[in-house]
Write a protein that holds these residues in place. Structure first.
Motif, mmCIF file in Angstrom:
data_model
loop_
_atom_site.group_PDB
_atom_site.id
_atom_site.type_symbol
_atom_site.label_atom_id
_atom_site.label_comp_id
_atom_site.label_asym_id
_atom_site.label_seq_id
_atom_site.Cartn_x
_atom_site.Cartn_y
_atom_site.Cartn_z
ATOM 1 N N THR A 218 27.826 47.556 32.032
ATOM 2 C CA THR A 218 26.547 47.307 31.354
ATOM 3 C C THR A 218 25.587 46.492 32.214
ATOM 4 N N GLY A 219 26.035 46.055 33.380
ATOM 5 C CA GLY A 219 25.165 45.319 34.285
ATOM 6 C C GLY A 219 25.121 43.824 34.037
ATOM 7 N N ILE A 220 25.948 43.315 33.146
ATOM 8 C CA ILE A 220 25.989 41.882 32.876
ATOM 9 C C ILE A 220 26.612 41.134 34.056
ATOM 10 N N LEU A 221 27.639 41.726 34.671
ATOM 11 C CA LEU A 221 28.314 41.119 35.816
ATOM 12 C C LEU A 221 27.958 41.867 37.087
ATOM 13 N N ASP A 222 27.789 41.127 38.179
ATOM 14 C CA ASP A 222 27.595 41.793 39.467
ATOM 15 C C ASP A 222 28.967 42.012 40.112
ATOM 16 N N GLY A 223 28.984 42.684 41.236
ATOM 17 C CA GLY A 223 30.240 43.035 41.895
ATOM 18 C C GLY A 223 31.058 41.838 42.326
ATOM 19 N N ASN A 224 30.402 40.788 42.856
ATOM 20 C CA ASN A 224 31.132 39.604 43.309
ATOM 21 C C ASN A 224 31.798 38.869 42.150
ATOM 22 N N LEU A 225 31.052 38.652 41.073
ATOM 23 C CA LEU A 225 31.615 37.949 39.924
ATOM 24 C C LEU A 225 32.730 38.781 39.284
ATOM 25 N N TYR A 226 32.528 40.090 39.210
ATOM 26 C CA TYR A 226 33.569 40.970 38.675
ATOM 27 C C TYR A 226 34.844 40.832 39.500
ATOM 28 N N SER A 227 34.705 40.871 40.819
ATOM 29 C CA SER A 227 35.869 40.774 41.703
ATOM 30 C C SER A 227 36.592 39.444 41.503
ATOM 31 N N MET A 228 35.837 38.359 41.422
ATOM 32 C CA MET A 228 36.456 37.051 41.218
ATOM 33 C C MET A 228 37.167 36.977 39.868
ATOM 34 N N MET A 229 36.557 37.532 38.839
ATOM 35 C CA MET A 229 37.156 37.477 37.505
ATOM 36 C C MET A 229 38.413 38.350 37.421
ATOM 37 N N VAL A 230 38.428 39.484 38.111
ATOM 38 C CA VAL A 230 39.628 40.323 38.127
ATOM 39 C C VAL A 230 40.762 39.587 38.844
ATOM 40 N N ILE A 231 40.456 38.962 39.958
ATOM 41 C CA ILE A 231 41.474 38.173 40.663
ATOM 42 C C ILE A 231 41.980 37.050 39.761
ATOM 43 N N MET A 232 41.083 36.403 39.028
ATOM 44 C CA MET A 232 41.487 35.351 38.093
ATOM 45 C C MET A 232 42.441 35.915 37.035
ATOM 46 N N ALA A 233 42.127 37.084 36.499
ATOM 47 C CA ALA A 233 42.992 37.699 35.483
ATOM 48 C C ALA A 233 44.368 38.003 36.059
ATOM 49 N N LEU A 234 44.407 38.505 37.272
ATOM 50 C CA LEU A 234 45.688 38.830 37.906
ATOM 51 C C LEU A 234 46.497 37.568 38.210
ATOM 52 N N VAL A 235 45.854 36.555 38.752
ATOM 53 C CA VAL A 235 46.563 35.331 39.125
ATOM 54 C C VAL A 235 47.100 34.629 37.878
ATOM 55 N N THR A 236 46.282 34.493 36.843
ATOM 56 C CA THR A 236 46.740 33.780 35.641
ATOM 57 C C THR A 236 47.856 34.542 34.941
ATOM 58 N N THR A 237 47.793 35.865 34.962
ATOM 59 C CA THR A 237 48.867 36.656 34.360
ATOM 60 C C THR A 237 50.140 36.567 35.191
ATOM 61 N N ALA A 238 50.014 36.662 36.516
ATOM 62 C CA ALA A 238 51.183 36.619 37.393
ATOM 63 C C ALA A 238 51.867 35.259 37.393
#
Length: 184
Positions: free
Chosen positions: A123-143
């Motif tokens: 929807t354009g709320i997040l840019d590519g950099n913030l999306y990438s950081m948030m995905v890494i955050m989701a992976l790290v916190t889950t792992a």
């Protein structure tokens, strides 16, 4: 289709259908049909969703300050999830170990986070950099939840110990305490 037509993301429509239909709504379907649908979802669709979400991650655009921002995102996410779970568990008078277990389990919401992040980037709320950081955050916190839980649930003697349900002020489990409090 209706949410897409209204200009909302199609995932909102899927969420609404899931919220409206009860768990038992598919009981009239043959058991094999629901099992087959579950198999296709878990074996084919879910990994494809993770693949598509991962393909959007681009850490090459992050400079050294971007990795500092990533570290900040991780610290804030872990602290916020832990603090909220800790506060709720404390209100219910859980013991310290149970507080820590609950707070750790709050960090395992990676799939939910990926869905929200995907909607945000589409929807354009997040840019590519913030999306990438948030995905890494989701992976790290889950792992990190698995090893942390293993350490929390390991008793001093070395064997496995289940979630105790003990209160901070009493040694009796919560169900027994609540039964005693209700009867006077």
């Amino acid at each position: 289709m209706a949410t897409e037509w209204l200009g909302l993301h199609f995932l909102f429509g899927a969420f609404l259908i899931g919220a409206v239909l009860s768990r038992g709504a598919g009981e009239h379907l043959p058991r094999t049909a629901t099992q087959e649908t579950r198999q296709v979802t878990l074996i084919l669709l879910l990994p494809a969703y993770f693949l598509l979400a991962g393909l959007r991650v681009d850490l090459s655009a992050l400079d050294p300050s971007g990795f500092g921002e990533l570290a900040l995102v991780l610290v804030v996410a872990i602290a916020a999830k832990t603090a909220s779970a800790f506060a709720a568990a404390r209100l219910h008078r859980l013991g310290s170990r149970d507080l820590a277990v609950l707070a750790t389990l709050m960090n395992t919401r990676g799939l939910t986070e990926l869905i929200v992040l995907t909607v945000g980037v589409e929807t354009g709320i997040l840019d590519g950099n913030l999306y990438s950081m948030m995905v890494i955050m989701a992976l790290v916190t889950t792992a990190m939840a698995g090893p942390v839980l293993s350490g929390l649930l390991r008793p001093a003697g070395g064997g496995e110990q289940p979630f105790s349900g003990e209160t901070a002020a009493h040694d009796e489990p919560l169900p027994a305490r609540h039964a005693r409090e209700e009867t006077g």
